[in-house]
Design a protein around this motif. Sequence first.
Motif, short mmCIF file in Angstrom:
data_model
loop_
_atom_site.label_atom_id
_atom_site.label_comp_id
_atom_site.label_asym_id
_atom_site.label_seq_id
_atom_site.Cartn_x
_atom_site.Cartn_y
_atom_site.Cartn_z
N GLY A 1 -6.96 15.46 1.59
CA GLY A 1 -7.80 15.60 2.78
C GLY A 1 -7.88 14.34 3.61
N ASP A 2 -7.11 13.32 3.26
CA ASP A 2 -7.15 12.04 3.97
C ASP A 2 -5.73 11.45 4.06
N PRO A 3 -5.15 11.42 5.26
CA PRO A 3 -3.79 10.91 5.40
C PRO A 3 -3.64 9.44 5.02
N ALA A 4 -4.72 8.67 5.08
CA ALA A 4 -4.66 7.25 4.74
C ALA A 4 -4.36 7.02 3.25
N LEU A 5 -4.53 8.05 2.44
CA LEU A 5 -4.28 7.92 1.01
C LEU A 5 -2.80 8.07 0.65
N TYR A 6 -1.93 8.05 1.67
CA TYR A 6 -0.49 8.12 1.41
C TYR A 6 -0.04 6.99 0.50
N LYS A 7 -0.77 5.87 0.52
CA LYS A 7 -0.41 4.71 -0.31
C LYS A 7 -0.46 5.06 -1.80
N ASP A 8 -1.40 5.94 -2.18
CA ASP A 8 -1.49 6.35 -3.59
C ASP A 8 -0.24 7.10 -4.02
N ILE A 9 0.26 7.96 -3.13
CA ILE A 9 1.49 8.71 -3.44
C ILE A 9 2.67 7.74 -3.49
N PHE A 10 2.73 6.82 -2.53
CA PHE A 10 3.81 5.84 -2.52
C PHE A 10 3.82 5.03 -3.81
N GLU A 11 2.66 4.54 -4.23
CA GLU A 11 2.58 3.73 -5.45
C GLU A 11 2.99 4.52 -6.68
N ALA A 12 2.66 5.80 -6.73
CA ALA A 12 3.01 6.64 -7.87
C ALA A 12 4.51 6.92 -7.93
N ASN A 13 5.22 6.66 -6.83
CA ASN A 13 6.65 6.96 -6.74
C ASN A 13 7.49 5.72 -6.46
N ARG A 14 6.97 4.54 -6.80
CA ARG A 14 7.68 3.29 -6.54
C ARG A 14 9.04 3.24 -7.23
N ASP A 15 9.20 4.00 -8.30
CA ASP A 15 10.49 4.00 -9.00
C ASP A 15 11.59 4.65 -8.17
N THR A 16 11.22 5.52 -7.23
CA THR A 16 12.23 6.19 -6.40
C THR A 16 12.10 5.88 -4.91
N LEU A 17 10.93 5.43 -4.47
CA LEU A 17 10.74 5.11 -3.06
C LEU A 17 10.70 3.60 -2.84
N LYS A 18 11.43 3.14 -1.87
CA LYS A 18 11.41 1.72 -1.51
C LYS A 18 10.66 1.50 -0.20
N ASP A 19 10.53 2.56 0.60
CA ASP A 19 9.88 2.48 1.91
C ASP A 19 9.09 3.77 2.10
N PRO A 20 7.79 3.70 2.40
CA PRO A 20 6.99 4.92 2.56
C PRO A 20 7.41 5.79 3.74
N ASP A 21 8.18 5.23 4.66
CA ASP A 21 8.64 6.00 5.82
C ASP A 21 9.98 6.69 5.58
N LYS A 22 10.56 6.49 4.40
CA LYS A 22 11.90 7.05 4.13
C LYS A 22 11.84 8.03 2.97
N ILE A 23 11.37 9.25 3.29
CA ILE A 23 11.41 10.35 2.34
C ILE A 23 12.29 11.42 2.96
N PHE A 24 12.79 12.33 2.15
CA PHE A 24 13.71 13.33 2.69
C PHE A 24 13.42 14.69 2.08
N PRO A 25 13.75 15.77 2.81
CA PRO A 25 13.53 17.12 2.30
C PRO A 25 14.25 17.33 0.96
N GLY A 26 13.55 18.00 0.06
CA GLY A 26 14.11 18.28 -1.24
C GLY A 26 13.72 17.24 -2.29
N GLN A 27 13.26 16.09 -1.85
CA GLN A 27 12.85 15.05 -2.77
C GLN A 27 11.57 15.49 -3.49
#
Length: 68
Positions: free
Chosen positions: A37-63
């Motif tokens: 319910g809060d878009p600012a919490l995207y950082k929590d998702i980014f941190e939980a996926n640091r093993d696969t994400l290097k940049d929070p702006d670079k996600i792709f369909p199917g990931q």
Amino acid sequence: MEQQNPGGTPPADNAYTQWHEVQPGESLSKIAKKYYGDPALYKDIFEANRDTLKDPDKIFPGQKLRIP
């Protein structure tokens, strides 16, 4: 006594972690709004996926992303 995770993000093998498959047009902030319910919490998702994400702006369909 089990040691708590001080960062607040559950470990990758946590049974309570949800998974989300990225759809076209989504961003981490849109996904955070959907689940939290809060878009600012995207950082929590980014941190939980640091093993696969290097940049929070670079996600792709199917990931597949962990949603803590």
